[in-house]
Scaffold this motif. Structure first.
Motif, short mmCIF file in Angstrom:
data_model
loop_
_atom_site.label_atom_id
_atom_site.label_comp_id
_atom_site.label_asym_id
_atom_site.label_seq_id
_atom_site.Cartn_x
_atom_site.Cartn_y
_atom_site.Cartn_z
N LEU A 36 2.93 2.94 -6.22
CA LEU A 36 1.51 2.61 -6.26
C LEU A 36 0.90 2.57 -4.87
N CYS A 37 1.64 2.03 -3.91
CA CYS A 37 1.14 1.99 -2.54
C CYS A 37 0.93 3.39 -1.99
N MET A 46 -2.41 -4.14 4.90
CA MET A 46 -3.46 -4.38 3.91
C MET A 46 -3.00 -5.39 2.86
N LEU A 47 -1.71 -5.39 2.54
CA LEU A 47 -1.18 -6.25 1.49
C LEU A 47 -0.65 -7.58 2.00
N LYS A 48 -0.55 -7.72 3.30
CA LYS A 48 0.11 -8.88 3.90
C LYS A 48 -0.38 -10.21 3.35
N GLY A 49 -1.66 -10.40 3.25
CA GLY A 49 -2.21 -11.67 2.81
C GLY A 49 -1.96 -11.96 1.34
N TYR A 50 -1.64 -10.95 0.57
CA TYR A 50 -1.46 -11.12 -0.87
C TYR A 50 0.00 -11.31 -1.27
N LEU A 51 0.92 -10.95 -0.41
CA LEU A 51 2.32 -10.95 -0.79
C LEU A 51 3.03 -12.27 -0.54
#
Length: 63
Positions: A36-37, A46-51
Motif C-alpha cells: 500500500l505504501c 509521512m507515517l511516523k506520527g501514526y505508527l
C-alpha cells in the motif's frame, strides 16, 4: 503417559502453533502495508506520527 501429561503436551503444541500463526499473520500484514505504501507513495516520514501512538518524542521528553 497420564491424561494430564497428554493434555500438557497438547497445550504446548497449541502454544507453538499459535506463535507460528502470529508470526505468519504479522509477515502478511507487513507485506500488505508495504504494498500500500508503494502504491500510494507514502514514506516512513509521512507515517511516523501514526505508527507509534503513545510514544514520547525526543524533543518533548528533553523539555
Amino acid at each position: 503417559m497420564s491424561k494430564l501429561e497428554q493434555l500438557l503436551a497438547q497445550q504446548e503444541a497449541l502454544t507453538a502453533q499459535i506463535e507460528e500463526a502470529k508470526k505468519q499473520q504479522k509477515a502478511e500484514d507487513l507485506k500488505k502495508v508495504r504494498e500500500l505504501c508503494r502504491a500510494h507513495g507514502f514514506t516512513a516520514r509521512m507515517l511516523k506520527g501514526y505508527l507509534a501512538e503513545g510514544r514520547v518524542r525526543r524533543a518533548e521528553a528533553e523539555n
